[in-house]
Design an enzyme around this catalytic site. Sequence first.
Site, short mmCIF file in Angstrom:
data_model
loop_
_atom_site.label_atom_id
_atom_site.label_comp_id
_atom_site.label_asym_id
_atom_site.label_seq_id
_atom_site.Cartn_x
_atom_site.Cartn_y
_atom_site.Cartn_z
N ASP A 1 -4.97 -3.93 -6.66
CA ASP A 1 -5.55 -4.20 -5.35
C ASP A 1 -4.70 -5.28 -4.66
O ASP A 1 -4.70 -6.43 -5.09
CB ASP A 1 -7.00 -4.67 -5.52
CG ASP A 1 -7.67 -4.98 -4.20
OD1 ASP A 1 -7.00 -4.89 -3.14
OD2 ASP A 1 -8.86 -5.33 -4.22
N CYS B 1 0.90 -1.18 0.00
CA CYS B 1 0.00 0.00 0.00
C CYS B 1 0.92 1.21 0.00
O CYS B 1 1.21 1.78 1.05
CB CYS B 1 -0.89 -0.02 1.24
SG CYS B 1 -2.02 -1.41 1.27
N ASP C 1 1.43 -1.34 4.93
CA ASP C 1 1.06 -0.08 5.60
C ASP C 1 -0.42 0.12 5.27
O ASP C 1 -0.78 0.82 4.33
CB ASP C 1 1.94 1.05 5.02
CG ASP C 1 1.78 2.37 5.76
OD1 ASP C 1 1.15 2.39 6.82
OD2 ASP C 1 2.30 3.38 5.25
N ALA D 1 1.49 4.41 -1.95
CA ALA D 1 1.48 5.86 -2.23
C ALA D 1 1.37 6.66 -0.93
O ALA D 1 0.67 6.24 -0.01
CB ALA D 1 0.31 6.20 -3.14
N PRO D 2 2.09 7.79 -0.84
CA PRO D 2 2.88 8.45 -1.89
C PRO D 2 4.33 7.95 -2.00
O PRO D 2 5.12 8.57 -2.69
CB PRO D 2 2.86 9.92 -1.46
CG PRO D 2 2.76 9.85 0.05
CD PRO D 2 1.94 8.63 0.36
N GLY D 3 4.67 6.90 -1.30
CA GLY D 3 5.98 6.28 -1.53
C GLY D 3 7.05 6.64 -0.52
O GLY D 3 8.23 6.34 -0.74
N GLY D 4 6.69 7.24 0.60
CA GLY D 4 7.68 7.60 1.61
C GLY D 4 8.44 6.38 2.12
O GLY D 4 9.67 6.40 2.21
N LYS D 5 7.70 5.33 2.41
CA LYS D 5 8.37 4.14 2.98
C LYS D 5 9.04 3.34 1.87
O LYS D 5 10.08 2.71 2.10
CB LYS D 5 7.37 3.30 3.78
CG LYS D 5 6.79 4.07 4.94
CD LYS D 5 5.91 3.24 5.83
CE LYS D 5 5.21 4.11 6.87
NZ LYS D 5 4.11 4.93 6.29
N CYS E 1 -1.33 3.89 10.87
CA CYS E 1 -1.16 5.14 11.64
C CYS E 1 -2.43 5.34 12.46
O CYS E 1 -3.08 6.37 12.37
CB CYS E 1 -0.86 6.32 10.72
SG CYS E 1 -2.06 6.60 9.42
#
Length: 442
Positions: free
Chosen positions: A309, A260, A328, A262-266, A381
């Site tokens: 998905d 999961c 995430d 977006a936005p791709g931080g991890k 989160c």
Amino acid sequence: MAVASAHLAPPLWRQLQAAARLGHGVRQGRSLTAQLPGVEAGLRPGVQALAFHALRWLGLAEALRGRLVARTPAPRPDALLCTALSLLAADGPPLYAPFTLVDQAVEAAKRDAATRAGAPLVNACLRRFLREREVLLAAVQDDPVARWNHPRWWIERLRADHPDTWAEILEAAQHPAPMVLRVYKQKCPPTQYQKALEAIDIEASLVGESGVALHRPVPVGDLPSFAAGQVSVQSAAAQLAAPLLLRGLDVEAPRILDACAAPGGKTAHLLELSPRARVTALEIDPQRAPRIAENLARLGLHAEVRVADAADPAAWWGGEHYHAILLDAPCSASGIVRRHPDVRWLRRPTDIAQLAARQDALLNALWPLLAPGGRLLYCTCSVFRAEGDERVQAFVARHSDAAWRPSPGHLWPALGGGGPGLGDNGGCDDGFFYALLEKRLV
Ligand SMILES: C[S@@+](CC[C@H](N)C(=O)[O-])C[C@H]1O[C@@H](n2cnc3c(N)ncnc32)[C@H](O)[C@@H]1O
């Protein structure tokens, strides 16, 4: 110069009008993230600050309005009245001189056809509040929604989930979270980056393995070497994900799924720490997916990005098992209310069970894609146990090949301690849940 910019500053009544419109939108179920782009660019920073403040104090404002009028006013004047009350009644030094604020709120009401008829009511209520402030505040002090500025169901759930820390979590929600950067360590050690910030008068503290917490937020354009990919904006709590998943993973070029993404931080952090990894980044939302490649490009990193998905691997999985999976999962976002004060008013109690069912479906669907000996990091989160340890307890009960390895569990948003706006003793900038699962070798 200062005179010129003061001259150009939009009048307060216009900002109040726009902030009240946003508050009305939140009551109708529209997030601030969706609404803010619709605010005139010149007004946006001030209006965002006002709307954030109003939503942080909405419980108190609504309770006071309940004392000031017998019947709830029409929605648009009510949104304006509650915005003004939130500014007059909040703890701490007032943002505006009270009589100026009342005057500007009434002006705001008069200048919009949707609120004009309510202007005398707004005027009468606000002036009465100024006269009877102490009595009115005392009258609502035993109302938990007024005291904590969260919906009643949320407060009750939090008390049940975290009997020792629920009040600390709610208190922290009233304070904006610090802006935290993740330094790309292979490009620049965090201490060196901190010095580069200090050289341009941006005060910052080191946090965690790669983090730098700014004492005041700044536009990313003001950050040294941001465009060159030396840093990314990422909360201290979110910066724990990649090291947790990768530490002890003894594979030279691991296949990793960021389910999961977006936005791709991890995704980016995984690649920064494991440059030889082959990472697949999945995202169900075609509008959000392009942000993954954009963020990676700025950092000079690459992943295979797919719009799909994650709960339906038959539609996208080629059959090669992953050494590591990051899940995430979509969640209530109840851990990031310091950054998104609208979230507490947008969620409904029934959302939590629905989200838990999606989280179970994702865990069940992705587990078979993990190689024996591989690990899956589940995170949300959220501060609610129904989206954290209860999900993982249920999962390990269903899967005898899943071992729950030592992991942080629930982190909660807290003030003080480990940096500006960062807690200690398990407290952090945002609320998060982490559980590391390992697939037993059979
Ligand atoms: C918490 S955010 C991910 C944040 C991201 N990991 C990061 O660190 O930048 C969850 C993301 O999962 C996406 N999502 C929700 N359900 C999904 C599914 N079934 N398959 C793939 N992506 C999904 C959402 O659209 C959202 O972008």
